[in-house]
Write an enzyme that holds these catalytic residues in place. Structure first.
Site, PDB file in Angstrom:
ATOM      1  N   LYS A 103     -29.734  58.018  37.392  1.00  0.00           N
ATOM      2  CA  LYS A 103     -28.538  57.150  37.512  1.00  0.00           C
ATOM      3  C   LYS A 103     -27.570  57.568  36.410  1.00  0.00           C
ATOM      4  O   LYS A 103     -27.757  57.229  35.237  1.00  0.00           O
ATOM      5  CB  LYS A 103     -28.981  55.689  37.357  1.00  0.00           C
ATOM      6  CG  LYS A 103     -27.929  54.670  37.709  1.00  0.00           C
ATOM      7  CD  LYS A 103     -28.569  53.288  37.831  1.00  0.00           C
ATOM      8  CE  LYS A 103     -27.561  52.169  37.877  1.00  0.00           C
ATOM      9  NZ  LYS A 103     -26.766  52.114  39.097  1.00  0.00           N
ATOM     10  N   ILE A 104     -26.563  58.319  36.788  1.00  0.00           N
ATOM     11  CA  ILE A 104     -25.623  58.880  35.818  1.00  0.00           C
ATOM     12  C   ILE A 104     -24.206  58.706  36.363  1.00  0.00           C
ATOM     13  O   ILE A 104     -23.992  58.749  37.594  1.00  0.00           O
ATOM     14  CB  ILE A 104     -25.973  60.365  35.526  1.00  0.00           C
ATOM     15  CG1 ILE A 104     -25.123  60.931  34.393  1.00  0.00           C
ATOM     16  CG2 ILE A 104     -25.890  61.236  36.766  1.00  0.00           C
ATOM     17  CD1 ILE A 104     -25.721  62.155  33.708  1.00  0.00           C
TER      18      ILE A 104
END
Ligand code: PMP
Length: 308
Positions: free
Chosen positions: A160-161
Protein backbone atom coordinates in the site's frame (compact mmCIF):
# COMPACT_ATOMS: atom_id res chain seq x y z
CA UNK A 1 -16.69 16.92 -1.16
CA UNK A 2 -15.11 15.59 2.01
CA UNK A 3 -12.72 17.95 3.71
CA UNK A 4 -10.08 16.85 6.20
CA UNK A 5 -10.64 18.14 9.76
CA UNK A 6 -7.34 18.87 11.56
CA UNK A 7 -6.66 17.65 15.09
CA UNK A 8 -3.98 19.00 17.46
CA UNK A 9 -1.10 16.52 17.39
CA UNK A 10 0.73 14.23 15.00
CA UNK A 11 3.05 11.47 16.21
CA UNK A 12 6.32 11.97 14.36
CA UNK A 13 9.23 9.62 15.00
CA UNK A 14 8.65 9.20 18.71
CA UNK A 15 7.38 12.64 19.70
CA UNK A 16 4.29 14.74 19.15
CA UNK A 17 4.38 17.73 16.85
CA UNK A 18 1.63 20.30 16.41
CA UNK A 19 -0.59 19.55 13.39
CA UNK A 20 0.51 22.66 11.49
CA UNK A 21 4.21 22.04 12.15
CA UNK A 22 4.38 18.57 10.63
CA UNK A 23 5.99 19.74 7.40
CA UNK A 24 8.18 18.07 4.79
CA UNK A 25 10.49 19.59 2.19
CA UNK A 26 9.10 20.08 -1.31
CA UNK A 27 11.86 17.87 -2.66
CA UNK A 28 11.23 14.98 -0.29
CA UNK A 29 11.57 11.72 -2.19
CA UNK A 30 7.99 10.75 -1.32
CA UNK A 31 6.68 14.03 -2.73
CA UNK A 32 8.61 13.69 -5.97
CA UNK A 33 8.08 9.99 -6.61
CA UNK A 34 4.97 8.89 -4.68
CA UNK A 35 7.03 6.69 -2.36
CA UNK A 36 4.94 7.08 0.80
CA UNK A 37 3.72 3.85 2.28
CA UNK A 38 0.67 4.16 4.46
CA UNK A 39 -2.33 2.60 6.16
CA UNK A 40 -5.89 3.71 6.79
CA UNK A 41 -7.33 2.53 10.10
CA UNK A 42 -10.54 3.28 11.97
CA UNK A 43 -10.90 3.81 15.67
CA UNK A 44 -14.43 3.31 17.01
CA UNK A 45 -16.24 4.56 20.05
CA UNK A 46 -17.20 1.55 22.20
CA UNK A 47 -18.73 1.17 25.68
CA UNK A 48 -15.16 0.55 26.93
CA UNK A 49 -13.81 3.74 25.31
CA UNK A 50 -12.08 4.19 21.95
CA UNK A 51 -10.93 0.98 20.27
CA UNK A 52 -8.85 0.67 17.12
CA UNK A 53 -10.06 -1.95 14.67
CA UNK A 54 -7.53 -4.59 13.59
CA UNK A 55 -4.63 -2.35 14.49
CA UNK A 56 -1.85 -5.01 14.63
CA UNK A 57 -2.91 -6.36 11.22
CA UNK A 58 -2.73 -2.88 9.69
CA UNK A 59 0.73 -2.29 11.14
CA UNK A 60 1.89 -5.70 9.90
CA UNK A 61 0.67 -4.79 6.40
CA UNK A 62 2.57 -1.49 6.67
CA UNK A 63 5.73 -3.42 7.56
CA UNK A 64 5.13 -5.65 4.54
CA UNK A 65 4.79 -2.64 2.23
CA UNK A 66 8.05 -1.31 3.73
CA UNK A 67 9.78 -4.59 2.96
CA UNK A 68 8.70 -4.66 -0.67
CA UNK A 69 9.97 -1.11 -1.20
CA UNK A 70 13.18 -1.65 0.82
CA UNK A 71 12.42 0.90 3.52
CA UNK A 72 14.62 0.46 6.58
CA UNK A 73 12.17 0.63 9.46
CA UNK A 74 13.29 1.92 12.86
CA UNK A 75 10.13 0.59 14.48
CA UNK A 76 8.40 -2.74 14.84
CA UNK A 77 4.70 -3.25 14.19
CA UNK A 78 4.23 -3.42 17.97
CA UNK A 79 5.94 -0.02 18.41
CA UNK A 80 3.58 1.49 15.84
CA UNK A 81 0.53 -0.08 17.49
CA UNK A 82 1.54 1.72 20.69
CA UNK A 83 2.20 4.99 18.87
CA UNK A 84 -1.21 4.88 17.14
CA UNK A 85 -2.96 4.43 20.49
CA UNK A 86 -0.94 7.32 21.93
CA UNK A 87 -1.88 9.71 19.14
CA UNK A 88 -5.59 8.92 19.52
CA UNK A 89 -5.31 9.55 23.27
CA UNK A 90 -3.22 12.70 22.91
CA UNK A 91 -5.83 14.21 20.57
CA UNK A 92 -8.67 13.21 22.91
CA UNK A 93 -10.41 11.39 20.05
CA UNK A 94 -12.96 8.62 20.32
CA UNK A 95 -14.07 7.63 16.82
CA UNK A 96 -11.50 8.69 14.23
CA UNK A 97 -9.41 7.68 11.24
CA UNK A 98 -5.70 6.96 11.73
CA UNK A 99 -3.25 7.33 8.86
CA UNK A 100 0.24 5.95 9.60
CA UNK A 101 2.66 7.13 6.91
CA UNK A 102 6.23 6.11 6.24
CA UNK A 103 7.97 8.68 4.08
CA UNK A 104 11.31 9.15 2.45
CA UNK A 105 12.32 12.71 3.25
CA UNK A 106 14.72 15.21 1.75
CA UNK A 107 18.14 14.03 0.56
CA UNK A 108 18.08 11.77 -2.49
CA UNK A 109 18.84 13.61 -5.72
CA UNK A 110 17.13 11.07 -7.97
CA UNK A 111 14.64 8.26 -7.70
CA UNK A 112 17.23 6.06 -5.95
CA UNK A 113 15.85 6.70 -2.47
CA UNK A 114 18.55 5.64 -0.06
CA UNK A 115 19.99 9.12 0.67
CA UNK A 116 16.59 10.19 1.99
CA UNK A 117 15.80 9.52 5.66
CA UNK A 118 12.88 7.23 6.43
CA UNK A 119 10.40 9.19 8.55
CA UNK A 120 7.27 7.90 10.24
CA UNK A 121 4.22 10.00 11.06
CA UNK A 122 0.84 9.05 12.51
CA UNK A 123 -1.94 11.64 12.24
CA UNK A 124 -5.57 10.98 13.12
CA UNK A 125 -8.73 12.94 12.46
CA UNK A 126 -12.53 12.65 12.63
CA UNK A 127 -14.03 10.67 9.77
CA UNK A 128 -17.59 9.94 8.68
CA UNK A 129 -19.18 7.69 6.04
CA UNK A 130 -16.80 7.62 3.07
CA UNK A 131 -19.43 7.14 0.37
CA UNK A 132 -21.76 9.79 1.81
CA UNK A 133 -24.82 9.97 4.00
CA UNK A 134 -27.26 7.14 3.46
CA UNK A 135 -24.75 4.90 1.64
CA UNK A 136 -24.67 2.29 4.39
CA UNK A 137 -28.44 2.20 4.69
CA UNK A 138 -29.55 2.44 1.05
CA UNK A 139 -26.55 1.26 -0.96
CA UNK A 140 -24.72 3.06 -3.76
CA UNK A 141 -24.95 3.23 -7.55
CA UNK A 142 -21.66 2.29 -9.20
CA UNK A 143 -20.22 1.53 -12.62
CA UNK A 144 -17.55 -0.65 -14.14
CA UNK A 145 -14.59 1.62 -14.79
CA UNK A 146 -13.03 1.95 -18.21
CA UNK A 147 -9.70 2.14 -16.36
CA UNK A 148 -8.08 -1.21 -15.63
CA UNK A 149 -6.02 -2.08 -12.58
CA UNK A 150 -2.29 -2.61 -12.98
CA UNK A 151 -0.95 -5.92 -14.30
CA UNK A 152 0.91 -8.34 -12.01
CA UNK A 153 4.64 -7.66 -11.76
CA UNK A 154 4.30 -4.00 -12.67
CA UNK A 155 3.39 -2.05 -9.51
CA UNK A 156 2.76 -4.47 -6.64
CA UNK A 157 -0.82 -4.20 -5.41
CA UNK A 158 -0.12 -6.06 -2.16
CA UNK A 159 1.98 -3.07 -1.02
CA UNK A 160 0.00 0.00 0.00
CA UNK A 161 1.97 2.95 -1.32
CA UNK A 162 0.88 6.42 -2.42
CA UNK A 163 1.82 5.90 -6.08
CA UNK A 164 -0.66 3.01 -6.40
CA UNK A 165 -3.47 5.44 -5.78
CA UNK A 166 -2.99 7.17 -9.13
CA UNK A 167 -4.97 4.25 -10.50
CA UNK A 168 -7.65 4.65 -7.80
CA UNK A 169 -7.89 8.39 -8.43
CA UNK A 170 -8.54 7.92 -12.14
CA UNK A 171 -11.18 5.28 -11.40
CA UNK A 172 -12.91 7.37 -8.75
CA UNK A 173 -12.82 10.72 -10.57
CA UNK A 174 -14.28 9.18 -13.71
CA UNK A 175 -17.04 7.51 -11.66
CA UNK A 176 -17.93 10.80 -9.96
CA UNK A 177 -17.86 12.72 -13.26
CA UNK A 178 -20.30 10.19 -14.69
CA UNK A 179 -22.68 10.47 -11.71
CA UNK A 180 -21.74 7.30 -9.80
CA UNK A 181 -20.60 7.01 -6.19
CA UNK A 182 -17.77 4.59 -6.99
CA UNK A 183 -16.52 2.20 -9.67
CA UNK A 184 -15.36 -1.38 -9.81
CA UNK A 185 -12.30 -1.83 -11.99
CA UNK A 186 -11.37 -4.89 -13.99
CA UNK A 187 -7.90 -6.39 -13.99
CA UNK A 188 -5.75 -6.65 -17.15
CA UNK A 189 -7.43 -10.02 -17.90
CA UNK A 190 -10.91 -8.44 -17.93
CA UNK A 191 -11.89 -10.17 -14.67
CA UNK A 192 -13.22 -8.31 -11.63
CA UNK A 193 -10.58 -6.63 -9.54
CA UNK A 194 -11.59 -4.04 -6.91
CA UNK A 195 -12.96 -0.53 -6.42
CA UNK A 196 -10.77 2.56 -6.11
CA UNK A 197 -10.34 2.05 -2.38
CA UNK A 198 -12.34 -1.02 -1.43
CA UNK A 199 -12.76 -4.73 -2.15
CA UNK A 200 -15.93 -6.12 -3.70
CA UNK A 201 -18.12 -9.09 -2.77
CA UNK A 202 -21.00 -10.65 -4.70
CA UNK A 203 -23.77 -12.83 -3.28
CA UNK A 204 -25.36 -15.56 -5.39
CA UNK A 205 -27.65 -18.35 -4.23
CA UNK A 206 -26.72 -17.95 -0.58
CA UNK A 207 -22.92 -17.98 -1.06
CA UNK A 208 -20.49 -15.07 -1.26
CA UNK A 209 -17.78 -14.57 -3.85
CA UNK A 210 -14.79 -12.27 -4.08
CA UNK A 211 -11.86 -11.83 -6.44
CA UNK A 212 -8.66 -13.64 -5.41
CA UNK A 213 -5.52 -11.87 -4.18
CA UNK A 214 -3.90 -12.26 -7.61
CA UNK A 215 -6.69 -10.18 -9.22
CA UNK A 216 -4.69 -6.96 -8.84
CA UNK A 217 -6.26 -6.14 -5.47
CA UNK A 218 -5.04 -4.89 -2.14
CA UNK A 219 -5.76 -7.84 0.19
CA UNK A 220 -8.07 -5.88 2.43
CA UNK A 221 -8.25 -6.41 6.15
CA UNK A 222 -12.00 -5.79 6.04
CA UNK A 223 -12.20 -8.41 3.25
CA UNK A 224 -10.61 -10.83 5.71
CA UNK A 225 -13.22 -9.82 8.34
CA UNK A 226 -16.03 -10.50 5.86
CA UNK A 227 -14.68 -13.97 5.13
CA UNK A 228 -14.34 -14.75 8.85
CA UNK A 229 -17.79 -13.34 9.70
CA UNK A 230 -19.30 -15.34 6.83
CA UNK A 231 -17.74 -18.49 8.31
CA UNK A 232 -19.24 -17.55 11.70
CA UNK A 233 -22.65 -17.21 10.02
CA UNK A 234 -22.14 -20.48 8.06
CA UNK A 235 -22.26 -18.66 4.71
CA UNK A 236 -20.01 -20.32 2.11
CA UNK A 237 -17.24 -18.05 0.77
CA UNK A 238 -15.40 -18.48 -2.52
CA UNK A 239 -12.35 -16.57 -3.72
CA UNK A 240 -12.37 -16.96 -7.46
CA UNK A 241 -12.03 -15.18 -10.81
CA UNK A 242 -15.25 -13.32 -11.50
CA UNK A 243 -16.58 -12.20 -14.86
CA UNK A 244 -17.95 -8.69 -15.35
CA UNK A 245 -21.44 -10.01 -16.01
CA UNK A 246 -21.47 -11.86 -12.68
CA UNK A 247 -22.00 -8.45 -11.02
CA UNK A 248 -25.14 -7.79 -13.08
CA UNK A 249 -26.39 -11.30 -12.33
CA UNK A 250 -25.61 -11.27 -8.59
CA UNK A 251 -28.41 -11.37 -6.00
CA UNK A 252 -26.51 -8.83 -3.88
CA UNK A 253 -23.19 -7.02 -3.96
CA UNK A 254 -21.25 -4.89 -1.51
CA UNK A 255 -17.99 -3.07 -0.98
CA UNK A 256 -15.81 -3.52 2.05
CA UNK A 257 -12.84 -1.58 3.34
CA UNK A 258 -11.75 0.53 6.27
CA UNK A 259 -13.21 3.72 4.80
CA UNK A 260 -16.39 2.26 3.22
CA UNK A 261 -16.85 -0.34 6.02
CA UNK A 262 -19.59 -2.55 4.50
CA UNK A 263 -21.55 -0.61 1.90
CA UNK A 264 -24.25 -2.27 -0.22
CA UNK A 265 -24.15 -1.80 -4.01
CA UNK A 266 -27.64 -1.29 -5.40
CA UNK A 267 -26.86 -0.92 -9.09
CA UNK A 268 -23.98 -1.36 -11.50
CA UNK A 269 -24.02 0.52 -14.82
CA UNK A 270 -27.64 1.42 -13.96
CA UNK A 271 -28.57 -2.28 -13.87
CA UNK A 272 -30.15 -3.07 -10.47
CA UNK A 273 -28.25 -5.67 -8.45
CA UNK A 274 -30.89 -8.21 -7.35
CA UNK A 275 -33.89 -6.24 -6.14
CA UNK A 276 -31.93 -2.97 -6.38
CA UNK A 277 -31.69 -2.60 -2.62
CA UNK A 278 -29.48 -4.07 0.14
CA UNK A 279 -30.16 -7.81 0.46
CA UNK A 280 -30.35 -10.07 3.55
CA UNK A 281 -26.80 -11.48 3.45
CA UNK A 282 -25.28 -8.03 3.00
CA UNK A 283 -27.42 -6.78 5.87
CA UNK A 284 -26.47 -9.68 8.16
CA UNK A 285 -22.75 -9.16 7.55
CA UNK A 286 -23.07 -5.39 7.85
CA UNK A 287 -24.92 -5.67 11.16
CA UNK A 288 -22.35 -8.09 12.57
CA UNK A 289 -19.51 -5.87 11.39
CA UNK A 290 -21.02 -2.70 12.91
CA UNK A 291 -21.83 -4.45 16.18
CA UNK A 292 -18.25 -5.78 16.40
CA UNK A 293 -16.48 -2.53 15.59
CA UNK A 294 -18.54 -0.58 18.12
CA UNK A 295 -18.16 -3.20 20.86
CA UNK A 296 -21.88 -4.06 20.96
CA UNK A 297 -21.22 -7.81 20.67
CA UNK A 298 -18.35 -9.92 21.97
CA UNK A 299 -15.10 -9.38 20.14
CA UNK A 300 -14.67 -13.11 19.55
CA UNK A 301 -11.86 -12.66 17.00
CA UNK A 302 -9.89 -10.16 19.10
CA UNK A 303 -10.20 -7.40 16.50
CA UNK A 304 -10.33 -4.42 18.85
CA UNK A 305 -7.34 -2.73 20.49
CA UNK A 306 -8.66 -0.61 23.33
CA UNK A 307 -6.88 2.71 23.54
CA UNK A 308 -7.45 3.17 27.30
N1 PMP B 1 -8.38 -1.86 -1.95
C1 PMP B 1 -7.82 -0.65 -1.95
C2 PMP B 1 -7.19 -0.14 -3.21
C3 PMP B 1 -7.82 0.13 -0.79
O1 PMP B 1 -7.26 1.35 -0.78
C4 PMP B 1 -8.44 -0.36 0.36
C5 PMP B 1 -8.48 0.48 1.61
N2 PMP B 1 -7.30 0.39 2.34
C6 PMP B 1 -9.00 -1.64 0.33
C7 PMP B 1 -8.95 -2.36 -0.84
C8 PMP B 1 -9.61 -2.24 1.55
O2 PMP B 1 -8.60 -2.55 2.47
P1 PMP B 1 -8.85 -2.54 4.02
O3 PMP B 1 -10.04 -3.38 4.27
O4 PMP B 1 -7.62 -3.14 4.60
O5 PMP B 1 -9.05 -1.14 4.43
Amino acid sequence: MSQLTPTDWIWRDGSFVAWNDCNFHLLSHSMQYGSAIFEGIRCYSTPKGPAVFRLPEHMERLMGSAKVYRFEMKYTAADLVKAACEVVKKNGMSACYIRPMVLRGFGASSMVPFASPVEVCIPCWPYGAYLGDGAHENGVDVCISSWQRVAPNTIPTMAKIAGNYLSGMLIKMQALADGYAEAIALGPDGKLSEASGANTFLVKNGAIYTAPVDASILPGITRDCVMKMAADLKIPVYERDLLRESVYLADEAFFCGTAVELTPIRSVDRIPVGAGKPGPITRALQERFNATTTGKIDDTHGWLTHVG
